[in-house]
Design a protein around this motif. Structure first.
Motif, PDB file in Angstrom:
ATOM      1  N   LEU A   1       0.822  -1.212   0.000  1.00 28.77           N
ATOM      2  CA  LEU A   1       0.000   0.000   0.000  1.00 28.77           C
ATOM      3  C   LEU A   1       0.854   1.259   0.000  1.00 28.77           C
ATOM      4  N   LEU A   2       1.965   1.233   0.758  1.00 31.37           N
ATOM      5  CA  LEU A   2       2.836   2.410   0.791  1.00 31.37           C
ATOM      6  C   LEU A   2       3.453   2.671  -0.573  1.00 31.37           C
ATOM      7  N   VAL A   3       3.950   1.623  -1.226  1.00 33.14           N
ATOM      8  CA  VAL A   3       4.539   1.782  -2.561  1.00 33.14           C
ATOM      9  C   VAL A   3       3.493   2.269  -3.554  1.00 33.14           C
ATOM     10  N   ALA A   4       2.278   1.731  -3.476  1.00 30.94           N
ATOM     11  CA  ALA A   4       1.220   2.156  -4.395  1.00 30.94           C
ATOM     12  C   ALA A   4       0.874   3.633  -4.188  1.00 30.94           C
ATOM     13  N   ALA A   5       0.808   4.072  -2.923  1.00 30.53           N
ATOM     14  CA  ALA A   5       0.486   5.477  -2.643  1.00 30.53           C
ATOM     15  C   ALA A   5       1.589   6.404  -3.156  1.00 30.53           C
ATOM     16  N   VAL A   6       2.844   6.016  -2.955  1.00 32.13           N
ATOM     17  CA  VAL A   6       3.955   6.845  -3.431  1.00 32.13           C
ATOM     18  C   VAL A   6       3.936   6.951  -4.955  1.00 32.13           C
ATOM     19  N   LEU A   7       3.704   5.836  -5.634  1.00 30.38           N
ATOM     20  CA  LEU A   7       3.633   5.871  -7.093  1.00 30.38           C
ATOM     21  C   LEU A   7       2.474   6.732  -7.570  1.00 30.38           C
ATOM     22  N   LEU A   8       1.351   6.691  -6.857  1.00 25.56           N
ATOM     23  CA  LEU A   8       0.187   7.486  -7.247  1.00 25.56           C
ATOM     24  C   LEU A   8       0.486   8.982  -7.156  1.00 25.56           C
ATOM     25  N   PHE A   9       1.008   9.416  -6.023  1.00 30.29           N
ATOM     26  CA  PHE A   9       1.244  10.851  -5.854  1.00 30.29           C
ATOM     27  C   PHE A   9       2.431  11.319  -6.691  1.00 30.29           C
ATOM     28  N   ALA A  10       3.441  10.479  -6.880  1.00 31.03           N
ATOM     29  CA  ALA A  10       4.524  10.856  -7.780  1.00 31.03           C
ATOM     30  C   ALA A  10       4.020  10.993  -9.215  1.00 31.03           C
ATOM     31  N   GLY A  11       3.121  10.094  -9.624  1.00 29.09           N
ATOM     32  CA  GLY A  11       2.532  10.214 -10.954  1.00 29.09           C
ATOM     33  C   GLY A  11       1.710  11.480 -11.115  1.00 29.09           C
ATOM     34  N   LEU A  12       0.984  11.883 -10.069  1.00 36.54           N
ATOM     35  CA  LEU A  12       0.211  13.124 -10.132  1.00 36.54           C
ATOM     36  C   LEU A  12       1.126  14.332 -10.261  1.00 36.54           C
TER      37      LEU A  12
ATOM     38  N   VAL B   1      -0.194  10.583   3.322  1.00 36.52           N
ATOM     39  CA  VAL B   1       0.429   9.269   3.508  1.00 36.52           C
ATOM     40  C   VAL B   1       1.408   9.315   4.675  1.00 36.52           C
ATOM     41  N   VAL B   2       2.231  10.367   4.736  1.00 30.64           N
ATOM     42  CA  VAL B   2       3.223  10.470   5.807  1.00 30.64           C
ATOM     43  C   VAL B   2       2.533  10.588   7.160  1.00 30.64           C
ATOM     44  N   VAL B   3       1.499  11.394   7.248  1.00 32.35           N
ATOM     45  CA  VAL B   3       0.802  11.585   8.523  1.00 32.35           C
ATOM     46  C   VAL B   3       0.171  10.273   8.985  1.00 32.35           C
ATOM     47  N   ASN B   4      -0.489   9.560   8.089  1.00 32.91           N
ATOM     48  CA  ASN B   4      -1.141   8.307   8.463  1.00 32.91           C
ATOM     49  C   ASN B   4      -0.131   7.261   8.905  1.00 32.91           C
ATOM     50  N   VAL B   5       0.981   7.137   8.186  1.00 32.89           N
ATOM     51  CA  VAL B   5       1.982   6.115   8.512  1.00 32.89           C
ATOM     52  C   VAL B   5       2.672   6.434   9.829  1.00 32.89           C
ATOM     53  N   VAL B   6       3.060   7.693  10.042  1.00 30.94           N
ATOM     54  CA  VAL B   6       3.804   8.024  11.260  1.00 30.94           C
ATOM     55  C   VAL B   6       2.937   7.856  12.501  1.00 30.94           C
ATOM     56  N   VAL B   7       1.631   8.111  12.394  1.00 34.29           N
ATOM     57  CA  VAL B   7       0.752   7.923  13.549  1.00 34.29           C
ATOM     58  C   VAL B   7       0.597   6.444  13.875  1.00 34.29           C
ATOM     59  N   GLN B   8       0.573   5.590  12.864  1.00 28.87           N
ATOM     60  CA  GLN B   8       0.439   4.158  13.117  1.00 28.87           C
ATOM     61  C   GLN B   8       1.732   3.532  13.625  1.00 28.87           C
TER      62      GLN B   8
END
Length: 424
Positions: free
Chosen positions: A45-56, A137-144
């Motif tokens: 999920l993290l890799v998919a999110a990074v690819l999504l926002f980098a693509g945007l 993505v960063v906020v969600n991951v760091v809180v978890q």
């Protein structure tokens, strides 16, 4: 001192810590946390999110949203892509990645004040140009991953940079809270739900263990009660019978009566010896050997069972190896009971089948194996079985510390195997 947190989704460290000695303990937990692997789903999920926002970000740049400063038209895109790629390390170093995001957001806003167009692309195609797209993505991951007070301080700094209260607007404040506050609350909810499920699983496992312990305790108490009743009631009555038989043997004048009284007294003393063995088995372990009060009990012969089954029309083959004289009577009697129950089941469920009885007497245990082929006749007696014979046999074998296995054979038929320790 609060317990140092572990990484979300990773297994609890199995290393036993004797004492929590301040800094040394924190270093040990930190080293163990680094060695742990995260679930494959979280990494995916993290890799998919990074690819999504980098693509945007790349799409915005290709559509014409580029920087106009002296650093060139791709300076803003380069900064955003660097921060997007850095998010891939959020599971391993969440605090460092969060600081990078804060630095990147601060650089965007500072460049807009000092040198407009240096890092902020124009024209703006969508969203807030001063907000990094990968911030949720960063906020969600760091809180978890690191649910600490310092983590929430960093999230608060990101929220301030995203909402810009020094230059407020409805769009800026609402969008800033949407990309920082909502992911933080979602991450906190996921952590609480994960902890709740772990606690429920642990509680269910603990309840199951407690129920098994209570069942074992109830069985032990029932055995002790049976041992006490046998010792206090049955043994007392049999002792009175032995004494009365001895008195008759002494006072009787008729030889036949004396012989009958002698036989009754011998049988009673044998029963006392057997009752003493059963009381020892039910009531717990005994130290030392008690002297016998009567003549040795008659040996239990497996040949009699085999001959009786052969007379009933069952083809039974018996093979005994080892020295049976060195085996206690209680173990021999249990082996006799295993063979008896297995042959009884053959009579009921597999008439016409061949039976092999293999008994091996060793120095540490007696092994009994009774196997039979499939039935060749109609098992008319099968409906008369209740299924409690093997259950009761398993309990009897367990009392002396043995194990019992019973089940169908791969090639057909049925097998009953028992291992009876001699040392018990």
């Amino acid at each position: 001192m609060a317990t140092p947190p572990t990484e979300v989704g990773a297994a609890t460290p199995s290393t036993q810590v004797i004492g929590r000695a301040g800094r040394g303990y924190r270093v040990l937990v930190r080293q163990q946390a680094k060695e742990q692997d995260h679930p494959t789903e979280a990494v995916f999920l993290l890799v998919a999110a990074v690819l999504l926002f980098a693509g945007l970000d790349v799409l915005y740049a290709l559509l014409g949203s580029r920087t106009t400063g002296p650093a060139g038209p791709w300076a803003g895109l380069a900064l955003r892509l660097v921060l997007d790629v850095a998010v891939l390390a959020a599971l391993r170093a969440p605090i460092l990645v969060t600081w990078l995001m804060i630095a990147g957001a601060g650089a965007l806003q500072l460049s807009e004040l000092v040198s407009p167009g240096l890092l902020v692309a124009t024209p703006v195609i969508g969203g807030d140009p001063l907000t990094l797209s990968v911030t949720p993505v960063v906020v969600n991951v760091v809180v978890q991953v690191r649910n600490q007070r310092s983590t929430w301080v960093l999230v608060g700094i990101l929220t301030l940079l995203a909402t810009r209260p020094w230059d407020p607007s409805w769009l800026t404040v609402s969008l800033g809270l949407l990309i920082t506050g909502v992911p933080a609350l979602l991450g906190r909810y996921l952590v609480a739900r994960r902890n709740l499920m772990a606690n429920l699983r642990e509680r269910a496992e603990r309840t199951d263990r407690e129920q098994r312990l209570l069942a074992e305790q109830a069985r032990a108490e029932e055995r002790a009660r049976l041992a006490a009743e046998m010792h206090d009631v049955v043994t007392h009555r049999v002792s009175l019978m032995v004494l009365q038989a001895g008195a008759i043997e002494v006072t009787a004048t008729d030889p036949e009566t004396r012989r009958a009284a002698e036989g009754l007294r011998d049988a009673g003393m044998q029963a006392l010896d057997e009752l003493r063995d059963l009381v020892g088995v039910f009531g717990g372990e005994r130290t030392g050997e008690s002297p016998s009060v009567g003549p040795p009990a008659p040996r239990v012969e497996l040949r009699e069972l085999v001959d009786a089954s052969g007379a009933a029309g069952v083809d039974v083959r018996l093979r005994c190896t080892g020295d049976a004289d060195a085996v206690p009577v209680a173990v021999l009697r249990t082996a006799h009971r295993v063979v008896q129950e297995a042959l009884t089941n053959v009579h009921k469920h597999a008439p016409g089948g061949r039976v092999h009885v293999d008994v091996r007497y060793a120095g540490d245990a007696v092994t009994v194996a009774v196997t039979n082929t499939a039935a060749t006749a109609d098992p008319v007696l099968a409906p008369t079985g209740s299924g409690s014979g093997l259950r009761g046999l398993g309990e009897r074998v367990a009392i002396i510390g043995g194990t019992l296995e019973a089940g169908p054979c791969p090639e057909g038929g049925f097998a009953v195997r028992a291992r009876l320790p001699v040392g018990r």
